[in-house]
Enzyme design. Structure first.
Site, PDB file in Angstrom:
ATOM      1  N   LYS A   1      60.780 125.766 -78.889  1.00 26.44           N
ATOM      2  CA  LYS A   1      59.924 125.443 -80.033  1.00 26.44           C
ATOM      3  C   LYS A   1      58.607 124.844 -79.552  1.00 26.44           C
ATOM      4  O   LYS A   1      57.527 125.211 -80.018  1.00 26.44           O
ATOM      5  CB  LYS A   1      60.663 124.497 -80.996  1.00 26.44           C
ATOM      6  CG  LYS A   1      61.818 125.183 -81.709  1.00 26.44           C
ATOM      7  CD  LYS A   1      62.665 124.270 -82.588  1.00 26.44           C
ATOM      8  CE  LYS A   1      63.846 125.078 -83.158  1.00 26.44           C
ATOM      9  NZ  LYS A   1      64.724 124.315 -84.059  1.00 26.44           N
TER      10      LYS A   1
ATOM     11  N   GLN B   1      66.466 118.019 -84.786  1.00 23.82           N
ATOM     12  CA  GLN B   1      67.339 119.093 -84.285  1.00 23.82           C
ATOM     13  C   GLN B   1      68.813 118.723 -84.504  1.00 23.82           C
ATOM     14  O   GLN B   1      69.228 117.603 -84.218  1.00 23.82           O
ATOM     15  CB  GLN B   1      67.051 119.330 -82.786  1.00 23.82           C
ATOM     16  CG  GLN B   1      67.773 120.521 -82.179  1.00 23.82           C
ATOM     17  CD  GLN B   1      67.236 121.874 -82.647  1.00 23.82           C
ATOM     18  OE1 GLN B   1      66.134 121.985 -83.168  1.00 23.82           O
ATOM     19  NE2 GLN B   1      68.028 122.917 -82.463  1.00 23.82           N
TER      20      GLN B   1
ATOM     21  N   ASP C   1      62.043 122.437 -91.809  1.00 25.40           N
ATOM     22  CA  ASP C   1      63.356 123.072 -91.710  1.00 25.40           C
ATOM     23  C   ASP C   1      63.897 123.468 -93.084  1.00 25.40           C
ATOM     24  O   ASP C   1      64.871 124.228 -93.165  1.00 25.40           O
ATOM     25  CB  ASP C   1      64.371 122.095 -91.083  1.00 25.40           C
ATOM     26  CG  ASP C   1      64.612 122.363 -89.604  1.00 25.40           C
ATOM     27  OD1 ASP C   1      64.423 123.508 -89.173  1.00 25.40           O
ATOM     28  OD2 ASP C   1      65.007 121.417 -88.893  1.00 25.40           O
TER      29      ASP C   1
HETATM   30  N1  L34 Z   1      67.146 121.017 -87.314  1.00 15.25           N
HETATM   31  N2  L34 Z   1      68.597 122.242 -86.003  1.00 15.25           N
HETATM   32  C1  L34 Z   1      67.518 122.208 -86.814  1.00 15.25           C
HETATM   33  N3  L34 Z   1      66.799 123.313 -87.114  1.00 15.25           N
HETATM   34  C2  L34 Z   1      67.154 124.524 -86.611  1.00 15.25           C
HETATM   35  O1  L34 Z   1      66.490 125.622 -86.964  1.00 15.25           O
HETATM   36  C3  L34 Z   1      68.244 124.603 -85.732  1.00 15.25           C
HETATM   37  N4  L34 Z   1      68.632 125.774 -85.110  1.00 15.25           N
HETATM   38  C4  L34 Z   1      70.070 126.010 -84.903  1.00 15.25           C
HETATM   39  C5  L34 Z   1      70.635 124.773 -84.209  1.00 15.25           C
HETATM   40  N5  L34 Z   1      70.121 123.516 -84.721  1.00 15.25           N
HETATM   41  C6  L34 Z   1      68.983 123.426 -85.473  1.00 15.25           C
HETATM   42  C7  L34 Z   1      67.921 126.389 -84.138  1.00 15.25           C
HETATM   43  O2  L34 Z   1      66.763 126.121 -83.871  1.00 15.25           O
HETATM   44  C8  L34 Z   1      70.049 127.228 -84.024  1.00 15.25           C
HETATM   45  N6  L34 Z   1      68.688 127.335 -83.540  1.00 15.25           N
HETATM   46  C9  L34 Z   1      68.271 128.276 -82.564  1.00 15.25           C
HETATM   47  C10 L34 Z   1      66.951 128.376 -82.142  1.00 15.25           C
HETATM   48  C11 L34 Z   1      66.555 129.288 -81.187  1.00 15.25           C
HETATM   49  C12 L34 Z   1      67.482 130.119 -80.617  1.00 15.25           C
HETATM   50  C13 L34 Z   1      68.797 130.041 -81.028  1.00 15.25           C
HETATM   51  C14 L34 Z   1      69.180 129.129 -81.991  1.00 15.25           C
HETATM   52  C15 L34 Z   1      67.028 131.076 -79.552  1.00 15.25           C
HETATM   53  O3  L34 Z   1      65.914 131.021 -79.118  1.00 15.25           O
HETATM   54  N7  L34 Z   1      67.916 131.959 -79.078  1.00 15.25           N
HETATM   55  C16 L34 Z   1      67.627 132.886 -78.013  1.00 15.25           C
HETATM   56  C17 L34 Z   1      68.404 132.562 -76.747  1.00 15.25           C
HETATM   57  C18 L34 Z   1      68.207 131.166 -76.295  1.00 15.25           C
HETATM   58  C19 L34 Z   1      69.064 130.794 -75.082  1.00 15.25           C
HETATM   59  O4  L34 Z   1      68.749 131.269 -73.986  1.00 15.25           O
HETATM   60  O5  L34 Z   1      70.036 130.023 -75.266  1.00 15.25           O
HETATM   61  C20 L34 Z   1      68.016 134.283 -78.487  1.00 15.25           C
HETATM   62  O6  L34 Z   1      67.467 135.254 -77.974  1.00 15.25           O
HETATM   63  O7  L34 Z   1      68.889 134.391 -79.354  1.00 15.25           O
END
Ligand code: L34
Length: 289
Positions: A52, A96, A119
């Protein structure tokens, strides 16, 4: 079968946001500013919040990361939130999740000023979303809506099955897809751990959104031919053959289900990157409030 490329779309959206930021700067104003509170050292949370912050830099936003110790008291955490609520230089912020067990999550989320709640987790924003009023839409469901839009997937009158009833994905996406509009106008069924004969629902679904967090849960026998699959699950599974020591798994048994699906999101590279792009979009929107 067509792969829904969330990574590519998220980059496109970030490029669009970057151009908006350039316009803001040309007007002589300061760029949007997103802050994130991270409590403790959960590995996945560190990765997500790190992405982020990095994405803020990419689009020209200011960002602030507040890393707080896992042992922080409820009172001290609430005080930090009050500080961000009162800081005119911060347009939006997130706390988060998950939070440590001793923290009252509900009280934390209710303390965030709804006008800075990028959010969309505050009851005021959640209620507005349910009533089809303008509000912040939680980033992950918002990302799913955006993917459906950009791939011109028609949801009207479709049988849509949402798996999982979490406050941050299952519940809000079920509301959004049943709202009037496009994407929307779906006949939504929300299934969960107490659902009897879950397969009878998934087998008849035109669209499945899975937000369960159980790797490889959805198998090809559980879906019909031509189904559209949105896989929101993201679980780290231990794997010593990988340099990171884990691999990321979705809820969907991708290799078998993809043969039957007309559209499918991969994990990683599907919904995850969209969550981040839509958080930036909400922050841009917050600056203009
Ligand atoms: N307050 N908490 C708050 N807001 C959110 O919107 C989130 N979320 C979830 C968990 N807790 C939170 C996220 O940001 C899940 N989440 C999230 C954000 C980004 C990714 C996955 C979940 C992401 O970038 N995923 C990548 C892989 C990342 C890695 O290497 O682990 C993908 O390609 O899916």
């Amino acid at each position: 079968m067509k792969i829904i490329d969330g990574k590519m779309i998220s980059n496109l959206i970030k490029e669009e946001i970057k151009q908006e930021v350039e316009k803001i700067i040309k007007k002589g104003e300061r760029p949007p500013h997103l802050a994130a509170i991270l409590v403790g050292n959960d590995g996945a949370s560190l990765t997500y919040v790190g992405s982020k912050v990095r994405s803020c830099k990419q689009v020209g936003f200011d960002s602030t990361l507040l890393k707080l110790p896992a042992e922080i008291s409820q009172k001290d955490l609430l005080n930090k939130i009050h500080e961000l609520n009162n800081d005119d230089k911060i347009d939006g912020f997130i706390v988060q999740l998950p939070l440590p067990n001793h923290i009252d999550e509900e009280e934390v989320l209710m303390t965030v000023n709804p006008n800075k709640d990028v959010d969309g987790f505050h009851p005021s924003n959640f209620g507005k979303m349910a009533l089809n009023m303008e509000s912040f839409i939680p980033a992950t469901p918002y990302g799913i809506i955006e993917l459906l839009k950009r791939y011109e997937i028609n949801t009207s009158g479709k049988n849509t099955v949402v798996i999982g009833r979490s406050n941050i994905v299952g519940r809000p996406i079920s509301i959004l897809l049943s709202r009037k509009g496009n994407p929307g106008d779906s006949t939504v069924t929300l299934v969960h751990s107490r659902t009897k004969n879950l397969e009878s629902f998934t087998k008849n679904a035109d669209i499945i959104v899975s937000a369960l967090g159980v790797p490889d849960f959805l198998k090809s026998e559980m879906v019909k031919k031509g189904v559209i699959i949105i896989d929101v699950g993201i679980t780290r599974v231990k794997d010593d053959s990988n340099s990171k020591g884990y691999v990321i798994k979705g809820d969907v048994d991708f290799e078998s289900v993809k043969e039957k699906a007309s559209f499918i999101t991969p994990v990683p590279g599907g919904v995850g990157p969209m969550t981040i792009a839509m958080l930036l979009k909400n922050t841009l929107f917050s600056k203009n409030l």
